[in-house]
Motif scaffolding. Sequence first.
Motif, PDB file in Angstrom:
ATOM      1  N   GLN A   1       0.814  -1.209   0.000  1.00  0.00           N
ATOM      2  CA  GLN A   1       0.000   0.000   0.000  1.00  0.00           C
ATOM      3  C   GLN A   1       0.851   1.264   0.000  1.00  0.00           C
ATOM      4  OE1 GLN A   1      -2.341  -1.394   3.558  1.00  0.00           O
ATOM      5  NE2 GLN A   1      -3.976  -0.356   2.449  1.00  0.00           N
ATOM      6  N   ILE A   2       2.146   1.120   0.230  1.00  0.00           N
ATOM      7  CA  ILE A   2       3.034   2.273   0.368  1.00  0.00           C
ATOM      8  C   ILE A   2       3.914   2.388  -0.871  1.00  0.00           C
ATOM      9  CG2 ILE A   2       4.888   3.291   1.745  1.00  0.00           C
ATOM     10  CD1 ILE A   2       3.750   1.709   4.136  1.00  0.00           C
ATOM     11  N   GLU A   3       3.920   3.590  -1.460  1.00  0.00           N
ATOM     12  CA  GLU A   3       4.766   3.869  -2.617  1.00  0.00           C
ATOM     13  C   GLU A   3       5.786   4.937  -2.244  1.00  0.00           C
ATOM     14  OE1 GLU A   3       2.538   5.102  -5.997  1.00  0.00           O
ATOM     15  OE2 GLU A   3       1.433   3.212  -6.126  1.00  0.00           O
ATOM     16  N   VAL A   4       7.048   4.610  -2.471  1.00  0.00           N
ATOM     17  CA  VAL A   4       8.133   5.552  -2.204  1.00  0.00           C
ATOM     18  C   VAL A   4       8.679   6.000  -3.552  1.00  0.00           C
ATOM     19  CG1 VAL A   4      10.378   5.854  -1.097  1.00  0.00           C
ATOM     20  CG2 VAL A   4       8.701   4.300  -0.104  1.00  0.00           C
ATOM     21  N   ASP A   5       8.930   7.295  -3.698  1.00  0.00           N
ATOM     22  CA  ASP A   5       9.506   7.784  -4.945  1.00  0.00           C
ATOM     23  C   ASP A   5      10.856   7.118  -5.179  1.00  0.00           C
ATOM     24  OD1 ASP A   5       7.359   9.459  -5.321  1.00  0.00           O
ATOM     25  OD2 ASP A   5       8.308  11.150  -4.311  1.00  0.00           O
ATOM     26  N   GLY A   6      11.016   6.469  -6.310  1.00  0.00           N
ATOM     27  CA  GLY A   6      12.274   5.812  -6.624  1.00  0.00           C
ATOM     28  C   GLY A   6      12.418   4.455  -5.955  1.00  0.00           C
ATOM     29  N   ASP A   7      11.389   3.922  -5.357  1.00  0.00           N
ATOM     30  CA  ASP A   7      11.345   2.605  -4.715  1.00  0.00           C
ATOM     31  C   ASP A   7      12.182   2.470  -3.440  1.00  0.00           C
ATOM     32  OD1 ASP A   7       9.534   1.533  -6.508  1.00  0.00           O
ATOM     33  OD2 ASP A   7      11.115   0.879  -7.873  1.00  0.00           O
ATOM     34  N   SER A   8      13.300   3.169  -3.336  1.00  0.00           N
ATOM     35  CA  SER A   8      14.084   3.092  -2.105  1.00  0.00           C
ATOM     36  C   SER A   8      14.883   4.371  -1.925  1.00  0.00           C
ATOM     37  CB  SER A   8      15.015   1.879  -2.129  1.00  0.00           C
ATOM     38  OG  SER A   8      15.937   1.993  -3.187  1.00  0.00           O
ATOM     39  N   ILE A   9      15.184   4.649  -0.674  1.00  0.00           N
ATOM     40  CA  ILE A   9      15.921   5.856  -0.302  1.00  0.00           C
ATOM     41  C   ILE A   9      17.330   5.434   0.108  1.00  0.00           C
ATOM     42  CG2 ILE A   9      15.961   7.824   1.273  1.00  0.00           C
ATOM     43  CD1 ILE A   9      13.507   7.753  -0.614  1.00  0.00           C
ATOM     44  N   LYS A  10      18.335   6.106  -0.430  1.00  0.00           N
ATOM     45  CA  LYS A  10      19.719   5.718  -0.158  1.00  0.00           C
ATOM     46  C   LYS A  10      20.534   6.812   0.498  1.00  0.00           C
ATOM     47  CE  LYS A  10      19.755   2.358  -3.841  1.00  0.00           C
ATOM     48  NZ  LYS A  10      20.151   1.089  -3.327  1.00  0.00           N
ATOM     49  N   GLU A  11      19.893   7.952   0.842  1.00  0.00           N
ATOM     50  CA  GLU A  11      20.602   9.038   1.501  1.00  0.00           C
ATOM     51  C   GLU A  11      19.764   9.594   2.636  1.00  0.00           C
ATOM     52  OE1 GLU A  11      21.720  12.045  -1.273  1.00  0.00           O
ATOM     53  OE2 GLU A  11      23.051  10.726  -2.390  1.00  0.00           O
ATOM     54  N   LEU A  12      20.426  10.239   3.586  1.00  0.00           N
ATOM     55  CA  LEU A  12      19.728  10.871   4.696  1.00  0.00           C
ATOM     56  C   LEU A  12      18.952  12.076   4.182  1.00  0.00           C
ATOM     57  CD1 LEU A  12      22.608  10.837   7.333  1.00  0.00           C
ATOM     58  CD2 LEU A  12      20.743   9.207   7.107  1.00  0.00           C
ATOM     59  N   GLY A  13      17.856  12.408   4.849  1.00  0.00           N
ATOM     60  CA  GLY A  13      17.096  13.585   4.451  1.00  0.00           C
ATOM     61  C   GLY A  13      15.607  13.407   4.677  1.00  0.00           C
ATOM     62  N   SER A  14      14.831  14.354   4.160  1.00  0.00           N
ATOM     63  CA  SER A  14      13.371  14.311   4.280  1.00  0.00           C
ATOM     64  C   SER A  14      12.761  13.902   2.946  1.00  0.00           C
ATOM     65  CB  SER A  14      12.831  15.682   4.679  1.00  0.00           C
ATOM     66  OG  SER A  14      13.301  16.023   5.964  1.00  0.00           O
ATOM     67  N   TYR A  15      11.764  13.036   3.009  1.00  0.00           N
ATOM     68  CA  TYR A  15      11.139  12.505   1.807  1.00  0.00           C
ATOM     69  C   TYR A  15       9.633  12.407   2.007  1.00  0.00           C
ATOM     70  CZ  TYR A  15      15.927  11.092   0.784  1.00  0.00           C
ATOM     71  OH  TYR A  15      17.269  11.086   0.559  1.00  0.00           O
ATOM     72  N   LYS A  16       8.945  12.036   0.934  1.00  0.00           N
ATOM     73  CA  LYS A  16       7.501  11.812   0.976  1.00  0.00           C
ATOM     74  C   LYS A  16       7.202  10.423   0.437  1.00  0.00           C
ATOM     75  CE  LYS A  16       5.924  16.564   0.491  1.00  0.00           C
ATOM     76  NZ  LYS A  16       5.058  16.742   1.615  1.00  0.00           N
ATOM     77  N   ALA A  17       6.166   9.807   1.009  1.00  0.00           N
ATOM     78  CA  ALA A  17       5.681   8.515   0.530  1.00  0.00           C
ATOM     79  C   ALA A  17       4.173   8.611   0.387  1.00  0.00           C
ATOM     80  CB  ALA A  17       6.058   7.402   1.493  1.00  0.00           C
ATOM     81  N   LYS A  18       3.623   7.826  -0.495  1.00  0.00           N
ATOM     82  CA  LYS A  18       2.182   7.822  -0.710  1.00  0.00           C
ATOM     83  C   LYS A  18       1.616   6.504  -0.192  1.00  0.00           C
ATOM     84  CE  LYS A  18       0.215   9.648  -4.400  1.00  0.00           C
ATOM     85  NZ  LYS A  18      -0.201   9.861  -5.791  1.00  0.00           N
ATOM     86  N   VAL A  19       0.550   6.609   0.611  1.00  0.00           N
ATOM     87  CA  VAL A  19      -0.118   5.430   1.152  1.00  0.00           C
ATOM     88  C   VAL A  19      -1.493   5.328   0.498  1.00  0.00           C
ATOM     89  CG1 VAL A  19      -0.994   4.299   3.228  1.00  0.00           C
ATOM     90  CG2 VAL A  19       1.066   5.679   3.354  1.00  0.00           C
ATOM     91  N   LYS A  20      -1.740   4.192  -0.141  1.00  0.00           N
ATOM     92  CA  LYS A  20      -3.045   3.958  -0.761  1.00  0.00           C
ATOM     93  C   LYS A  20      -3.974   3.367   0.290  1.00  0.00           C
ATOM     94  CE  LYS A  20      -1.301   2.959  -5.360  1.00  0.00           C
ATOM     95  NZ  LYS A  20      -1.188   1.925  -6.391  1.00  0.00           N
ATOM     96  N   LEU A  21      -4.983   4.127   0.673  1.00  0.00           N
ATOM     97  CA  LEU A  21      -5.927   3.678   1.688  1.00  0.00           C
ATOM     98  C   LEU A  21      -7.160   3.031   1.070  1.00  0.00           C
ATOM     99  CD1 LEU A  21      -5.708   6.858   3.873  1.00  0.00           C
ATOM    100  CD2 LEU A  21      -4.638   4.669   4.332  1.00  0.00           C
ATOM    101  N   HIS A  22      -7.515   3.483  -0.107  1.00  0.00           N
ATOM    102  CA  HIS A  22      -8.703   3.024  -0.807  1.00  0.00           C
ATOM    103  C   HIS A  22      -8.444   3.289  -2.274  1.00  0.00           C
ATOM    104  CE1 HIS A  22     -12.967   3.222  -2.125  1.00  0.00           C
ATOM    105  NE2 HIS A  22     -13.120   2.296  -1.200  1.00  0.00           N
ATOM    106  N   LYS A  23      -9.265   2.750  -3.164  1.00  0.00           N
ATOM    107  CA  LYS A  23      -8.971   2.948  -4.576  1.00  0.00           C
ATOM    108  C   LYS A  23      -9.064   4.407  -5.003  1.00  0.00           C
ATOM    109  CE  LYS A  23     -13.528   1.489  -6.306  1.00  0.00           C
ATOM    110  NZ  LYS A  23     -14.183   0.488  -7.153  1.00  0.00           N
ATOM    111  N   GLU A  24      -9.776   5.234  -4.246  1.00  0.00           N
ATOM    112  CA  GLU A  24      -9.894   6.650  -4.576  1.00  0.00           C
ATOM    113  C   GLU A  24      -9.138   7.552  -3.603  1.00  0.00           C
ATOM    114  OE1 GLU A  24     -13.987   6.562  -4.018  1.00  0.00           O
ATOM    115  OE2 GLU A  24     -14.405   5.530  -5.889  1.00  0.00           O
TER     116      GLU A  24
END
Length: 149
Positions: free
Chosen positions: A114-137
């Motif tokens: 249910q969780i999508e990370v930009d670029g599939d994985s993070i390889k450096e320290l810092g702040s990022y965003k992820a998208k969580v699919k809770l429902h189809k909409e």
Amino acid sequence: MEVILKQDVAKLGYKDDIVTEKNGYGRNYLIPQGLAILATGTNKKIVAENKKQKSYKENKIVNEATNIAKALETITLKIGAKAGTSGKIFGSVNAIQIAQALKEQFNFEFDRKQIEVDGDSIKELGSYKAKVKLHKEISAEIDFEVFAE
């Protein structure tokens, strides 16, 4: 070929959706695996009746997902990782670590799918965003910070 999905299929559709797919994919994969049935007139009527009966339950689920999305957008997740002096992480941070951190820190339990990370994985320290699919909409964006342990 029109088929009716019997369960959610990634990058194709959700349960009870009527989708048009190539004949070979429908006939050789979707139908034998039990993921879909042919979209005949009778099957379409059955699905329409089932959708009608599920609409009340669906509204309740959408309301719950909306409430969870509002709660998720206000939090900032902190994920610790071993890193070198240049800020590069040994390994990577991906959806599995984000799901574990959500459970440990805020008691939200999600499947890693249910969780999508930009670029599939993070390889450096810092702040990022992820998208969580809770429902189809409904989906929510989570802010997370990767810091050195």
